[in-house]
Design a protein around this motif. Structure first.
Motif, mmCIF file in Angstrom:
data_model
loop_
_atom_site.group_PDB
_atom_site.id
_atom_site.type_symbol
_atom_site.label_atom_id
_atom_site.label_comp_id
_atom_site.label_asym_id
_atom_site.label_seq_id
_atom_site.Cartn_x
_atom_site.Cartn_y
_atom_site.Cartn_z
ATOM 1 N N VAL B 84 0.785 -1.269 0.173
ATOM 2 C CA VAL B 84 0.034 0.095 0.071
ATOM 3 C C VAL B 84 0.721 1.290 0.176
ATOM 4 O O VAL B 84 0.529 2.151 -0.690
ATOM 5 N N ASP B 85 2.065 1.037 0.700
ATOM 6 C CA ASP B 85 3.096 2.252 0.696
ATOM 7 C C ASP B 85 3.305 2.722 -0.681
ATOM 8 O O ASP B 85 3.797 4.071 -0.849
ATOM 9 N N LEU B 86 3.431 1.802 -1.670
ATOM 10 C CA LEU B 86 3.806 2.136 -2.748
ATOM 11 C C LEU B 86 2.868 2.835 -3.951
ATOM 12 O O LEU B 86 3.031 3.218 -5.044
ATOM 13 N N LEU B 87 1.554 2.926 -3.201
ATOM 14 C CA LEU B 87 0.419 3.388 -4.193
ATOM 15 C C LEU B 87 0.508 4.924 -4.272
ATOM 16 O O LEU B 87 1.040 5.493 -3.390
ATOM 17 N N ASN B 88 0.171 5.395 -5.340
ATOM 18 C CA ASN B 88 0.342 6.842 -5.407
ATOM 19 C C ASN B 88 -1.229 7.413 -5.667
ATOM 20 O O ASN B 88 -1.987 7.168 -6.487
ATOM 21 N N THR B 89 -1.477 8.353 -5.000
ATOM 22 C CA THR B 89 -2.966 8.769 -4.717
ATOM 23 C C THR B 89 -3.227 9.564 -6.024
ATOM 24 O O THR B 89 -4.331 9.337 -6.797
ATOM 25 N N LEU B 96 -8.940 6.857 -11.987
ATOM 26 C CA LEU B 96 -10.682 7.004 -11.988
ATOM 27 C C LEU B 96 -11.397 8.263 -12.945
ATOM 28 O O LEU B 96 -12.458 7.668 -13.310
ATOM 29 N N ALA B 97 -10.429 9.023 -12.926
ATOM 30 C CA ALA B 97 -11.144 10.137 -14.086
ATOM 31 C C ALA B 97 -11.139 9.483 -15.570
ATOM 32 O O ALA B 97 -12.128 9.632 -15.961
ATOM 33 N N GLU B 98 -10.129 8.633 -15.695
ATOM 34 C CA GLU B 98 -10.246 8.130 -17.218
ATOM 35 C C GLU B 98 -11.192 6.991 -17.225
ATOM 36 O O GLU B 98 -11.933 7.039 -18.064
ATOM 37 N N ARG B 119 -12.216 -0.651 -10.213
ATOM 38 C CA ARG B 119 -11.046 -0.835 -9.909
ATOM 39 C C ARG B 119 -10.280 0.549 -9.377
ATOM 40 O O ARG B 119 -9.273 0.453 -8.386
ATOM 41 N N ALA B 120 -10.641 1.358 -10.194
ATOM 42 C CA ALA B 120 -9.907 2.777 -10.074
ATOM 43 C C ALA B 120 -10.356 3.191 -8.611
ATOM 44 O O ALA B 120 -9.246 3.757 -7.629
ATOM 45 N N ARG B 121 -11.597 2.910 -7.995
ATOM 46 C CA ARG B 121 -12.044 3.469 -6.855
ATOM 47 C C ARG B 121 -11.267 2.674 -5.809
ATOM 48 O O ARG B 121 -10.782 3.235 -4.816
#
Lengths: 298, 128
Positions: B84-89, B96-98, B119-121
């Motif tokens: 989780v630490d490697l995820l980028n907000t 999500l926008a895409e 998935r994006a959410r």
């Protein structure tokens, strides 16, 4: 008699080429080992998927899915050809193209609308040379194809298949059987036909039966099946890419090994000719001197 | 009593370790697994896999897939497992926008869009 200096020059250049081919062989060997490890890791995943499918079948789920069923009328079809980006790998690309050409011709006879995708520069150029234009070109795959990228392509195909843009997808790739055997294969990935290897599934099912474990399916067997089928397609496509990558490295390894050996033989041959030429030159010069001395004495 | 957790992706075995408690992000909600759970096969959603280990908690974002529980071994099959630490907000917000931009004219397209949005959410939630 050949010029000794020219022979020496040639020998030197062959020596340099031998150095290059030997290095390429070593690099190909290292890459082959890495690619092989990745392929083995992927097998762990496919085995698990096969297990889940056999459990589903055990539980009496009707294995049916739109992706598994043959469509009655095939209006448009897609062919994906997996070749390599680089050359100098023996007959690897040639054999893929040799398999692809008759197949493409045959599909074009049967189906009106056929589009061709190709992966690898050699594949794209090879098809272009043979008068076949490629629709999508994937040039980003080297010796370690990333699952993320293959998944993108797989999702594209799935979307096209589900929305009815294509009715069939064939993949032409080199199947890796062993280090000494890789064969070009044509596989129809959409519709999938069957899930996993049939033999594997039955043997696993036998083992599952003896354990007699009752599985709970969450949220339901149908919902899991809905997800298993596309995943299984993605993994199959990924496996094709992995197999191609491994086969390419093997082909390059063997080709470069052959080249190194031939260079060695050639150097030996040239050394012999060179030595002979030098010797005959020396003999000639000695004869001239002796002739000169004798003329003076006479 | 500990359970073994094996996370497998198509590229490699991401994780293989013992844990006291595992929370799986199922398709329809979270499911906790402790030692001695009955055998189960489940469909995963897009969410966070939590492990309670002796060394402390561990969290991974998993991208769909399946979970199989049998004899105190939890095998998680997923396309991707990212700490989780490697995820980028920012990246998650962008995807999500895409996903929200995708067309949904036919039922099939709508389904594809729905999956992408889910998935994006999930990724966005995990990254926060």
């Amino acid at each position: 008699m050949a010029n000794a200096r020219a022979l020496d020059k040639r020998r030197k250049s062959i020596r340099n080429i031998r150095k290059i081919t030997r290095t390429m062989e070593l690099i190909a060997t290292a890459r082959y080992k890495k690619a092989m490890d990745r392929a083995a890791a992927a097998t762990a995943y496919t085995d698990q998927i096969t297990k889940i499918v056999s459990r589903l079948a055990d539980a009496g789920t009707d294995v049916q899915h739109p992706l598994l069923e043959q469509r009655e009328k095939i209006r448009s079809s897609r062919v994906l050809v997996l070749a390599s980006n680089r050359g100098l790998c023996g007959g690897y690309n040639a054999s893929i193209l040799r398999t692809a050409m008759p197949h493409i011709k045959q599909v074009r006879d049967e189906v009106a609308n056929v589009s061709i995708d190709a992966s690898g520069k050699r594949g794209v150029n090879g098809l272009k040379f043979r008068g076949i234009e490629t629709d999508n070109q994937y040039l980003q795959f080297e010796d370690q194809p990333a699952y993320d990228e293959v998944e993108k392509i797989a999702n594209d195909y799935l979307a096209q298949y589900i929305t009815g843009k294509i009715d069939r997808l064939d993949v032409i790739y080199t199947k890796f059987i062993s280090t000494s055997k890789q064969i070009p294969m044509i596989e129809t990935l959409l519709p999938l036909g069957s899930l996993g290897d049939e033999t594997d599934a039955s043997s696993n099912a036998g083992a599952g039966g003896s354990e007699n474990s009752q599985y709970e399916f969450l949220p339901s067997a149908e919902s899991i099946l809905e997800e298993v089928v596309p995943t299984s397609f993605k993994v199959k496509l990924f496996k094709c890419f992995l197999d191609s990558a491994v086969s390419e490295q093997v082909a390059r390894m063997i080709a470069m090994k052959g080249a190194t050996e031939s260079a060695g033989d050639m150097i030996k041959q040239l050394s012999m000719t060179y030595n002979r030429a030098r010797q005959s030159q020396i003999t000639g010069e000695i004869m001239e001197i002796i002739g000169g001395v004798e003329a003076l004495e006479g | 009593m500990a359970i073994r957790c094996v996370v497998v992706t198509p590229e490699r075995t991401e994780l293989d370790r013992e844990a006291d408690f595992i929370a799986l992000p199922m398709y329809d909600g979270e499911l906790g697994v402790q030692a001695g759970r009955a055998p189960m096969i489940g469909r995963l959603g897009y969410g966070v896999l939590r492990l309670q280990t002796t060394a402390g908690p561990q969290r991974f974002f998993v991208d769909g897939g399946f979970a199989q529980v049998e004899a105190d071994v939890v095998s998680v099959l997923t396309a991707r497992a990212i700490a989780v630490d490697l995820l980028n907000t920012d990246e998650a917000t962008k995807s999500l926008a895409e996903a929200l931009e995708l067309p949904s004219d036919t039922p099939e397209q709508a389904q594809i869009k729905e999956t992408a949005v889910h998935r994006a959410r999930g990724q966005l939630r995990a990254s926060r």
